[in-house]
Design a protein around this motif. Structure first.
Motif, PDB file in Angstrom:
ATOM      1  N   ALA A 134       0.826  -1.207   0.000  1.00  0.00           N
ATOM      2  CA  ALA A 134       0.000   0.000   0.000  1.00  0.00           C
ATOM      3  C   ALA A 134       0.860   1.256   0.000  1.00  0.00           C
ATOM      4  O   ALA A 134       0.567   2.225  -0.714  1.00  0.00           O
ATOM      5  CB  ALA A 134      -0.946  -0.006   1.202  1.00  0.00           C
ATOM      6  N   ALA A 159       2.817   1.428  -3.493  1.00  0.00           N
ATOM      7  CA  ALA A 159       1.942   1.654  -4.645  1.00  0.00           C
ATOM      8  C   ALA A 159       1.697   3.141  -4.874  1.00  0.00           C
ATOM      9  O   ALA A 159       1.452   3.569  -6.008  1.00  0.00           O
ATOM     10  CB  ALA A 159       0.619   0.926  -4.451  1.00  0.00           C
ATOM     11  N   GLN A 160       1.786   3.932  -3.822  1.00  0.00           N
ATOM     12  CA  GLN A 160       1.579   5.370  -3.953  1.00  0.00           C
ATOM     13  C   GLN A 160       2.654   6.030  -4.808  1.00  0.00           C
ATOM     14  O   GLN A 160       2.398   7.022  -5.476  1.00  0.00           O
ATOM     15  CB  GLN A 160       1.523   6.027  -2.574  1.00  0.00           C
ATOM     16  N   ARG A 181       0.805   0.828 -10.040  1.00  0.00           N
ATOM     17  CA  ARG A 181       0.098  -0.428  -9.834  1.00  0.00           C
ATOM     18  C   ARG A 181       1.068  -1.491  -9.321  1.00  0.00           C
ATOM     19  O   ARG A 181       2.130  -1.719  -9.895  1.00  0.00           O
ATOM     20  CB  ARG A 181      -0.566  -0.907 -11.120  1.00  0.00           C
ATOM     21  N   ARG A 206      -8.537  -7.640  -8.676  1.00  0.00           N
ATOM     22  CA  ARG A 206      -8.437  -6.239  -8.244  1.00  0.00           C
ATOM     23  C   ARG A 206      -8.841  -6.162  -6.774  1.00  0.00           C
ATOM     24  O   ARG A 206      -9.634  -6.962  -6.299  1.00  0.00           O
ATOM     25  CB  ARG A 206      -9.378  -5.351  -9.055  1.00  0.00           C
ATOM     26  N   THR A 207      -8.304  -5.178  -6.076  1.00  0.00           N
ATOM     27  CA  THR A 207      -8.672  -4.978  -4.675  1.00  0.00           C
ATOM     28  C   THR A 207      -9.283  -3.599  -4.508  1.00  0.00           C
ATOM     29  O   THR A 207      -9.233  -2.771  -5.418  1.00  0.00           O
ATOM     30  CB  THR A 207      -7.439  -5.091  -3.747  1.00  0.00           C
ATOM     31  N   GLU A 208      -9.805  -3.365  -3.329  1.00  0.00           N
ATOM     32  CA  GLU A 208     -10.357  -2.048  -3.022  1.00  0.00           C
ATOM     33  C   GLU A 208      -9.263  -1.042  -2.719  1.00  0.00           C
ATOM     34  O   GLU A 208      -9.518   0.156  -2.701  1.00  0.00           O
ATOM     35  CB  GLU A 208     -11.330  -2.157  -1.846  1.00  0.00           C
ATOM     36  N   LEU A 209      -8.060  -1.499  -2.461  1.00  0.00           N
ATOM     37  CA  LEU A 209      -6.943  -0.593  -2.227  1.00  0.00           C
ATOM     38  C   LEU A 209      -6.473  -0.015  -3.558  1.00  0.00           C
ATOM     39  O   LEU A 209      -6.313  -0.749  -4.536  1.00  0.00           O
ATOM     40  CB  LEU A 209      -5.773  -1.322  -1.543  1.00  0.00           C
ATOM     41  N   ALA A 210      -6.241   1.272  -3.587  1.00  0.00           N
ATOM     42  CA  ALA A 210      -5.818   1.937  -4.816  1.00  0.00           C
ATOM     43  C   ALA A 210      -4.501   1.359  -5.323  1.00  0.00           C
ATOM     44  O   ALA A 210      -3.560   1.171  -4.549  1.00  0.00           O
ATOM     45  CB  ALA A 210      -5.669   3.434  -4.573  1.00  0.00           C
ATOM     46  N   GLN A 211      -4.462   1.050  -6.590  1.00  0.00           N
ATOM     47  CA  GLN A 211      -3.257   0.607  -7.287  1.00  0.00           C
ATOM     48  C   GLN A 211      -2.754  -0.778  -6.873  1.00  0.00           C
ATOM     49  O   GLN A 211      -1.614  -1.124  -7.180  1.00  0.00           O
ATOM     50  CB  GLN A 211      -2.107   1.625  -7.096  1.00  0.00           C
ATOM     51  N   ASP A 251      -3.315  -4.977  -6.933  1.00  0.00           N
ATOM     52  CA  ASP A 251      -3.951  -6.207  -7.384  1.00  0.00           C
ATOM     53  C   ASP A 251      -3.332  -7.351  -6.593  1.00  0.00           C
ATOM     54  O   ASP A 251      -2.226  -7.226  -6.059  1.00  0.00           O
ATOM     55  CB  ASP A 251      -3.697  -6.451  -8.874  1.00  0.00           C
TER      56      ASP A 251
END
Length: 190
Positions: free
Chosen positions: A27, A30-31, A35, A76-81, A83
């Motif tokens: 997490a 990914a920022q 991705r 895909r997950t609910e977390l941005a960027q 998988d």
């Protein structure tokens, strides 16, 4: 000198916090990296599919065995960027799958798709999967749990990685309780 594209997160023993460390690290990275893919390589005791609430019928084991496609396996997950690639069904020969040419080909394909791949592996002192995988990746991060992981276990796990020349990227110490480890914090004002 070279960017880290594929890293493994492992620990000496079960319940050291490697899966939660994997997710938090993914997490955070990914920022900046874009991705990111998290791969559950713990095919004997998978956890990522439970954390993210996705199925585990298809995943790493079924991809390597050519029973499904990447499109079917990656979720895909609910977390941005972020998988995930779940572990898939439990195979009878998990270590053999990670030694296979098919896995090497899959890793190359995943690297073309993602700038960063983080592998959540089984504990090093239980099975050799983490060592096998570590040799094929850019490095390994060891996770130790305050008050649980012993120095001897951490030392043995590090020796295993060094014995096969796996690049160690460092150690994450988690679950630190400041009240129990007060002597560590006495220099905080310094």
């Amino acid at each position: 000198d070279r960017p880290l594209r594929a890293i493994a997160i492992t620990s000496p023993e079960h319940a050291d916090g490697k899966t939660s460390t994997t997710i938090k690290l993914a997490a955070a990275l990914a920022q900046t990296q874009g991705r990111t893919l998290i791969v559950d390589c713990d095919m004997r005791r998978p956890a990522l599919h439970k954390v993210f609430g996705v199925g585990n019928e298809t995943g790493l084991s079924t991809l390597i065995s050519s029973e499904c496609t990447l499109k079917d396996a990656i979720k895909r997950t609910e977390l941005a960027q972020i998988d995930i690639l779940p572990s898939g069904r439990t195979p009878p020969n998990a270590s053999d799958l990670l030694h296979s040419q098919r896995f090497i080909d899959l890793l190359a394909e995943l690297k073309r798709m993602y700038p960063l791949i983080i592998f959540d592996t089984p504990p090093l002192l239980s099975v050799t999967d983490g060592v096998v995988l570590g040799k094929q990746l850019d490095g390994v991060v060891l996770v130790a749990r305050w008050g649980k992981t012993t120095r001897e276990a951490l030392r043995d796990a590090h020796r295993m990685l060094c014995s096969v020349q796996v690049r160690s990227l460092g150690v994450v110490l988690n679950d630190l309780n400041p009240k129990k480890g007060a002597s560590y914090y006495r220099y905080r004002s310094y």
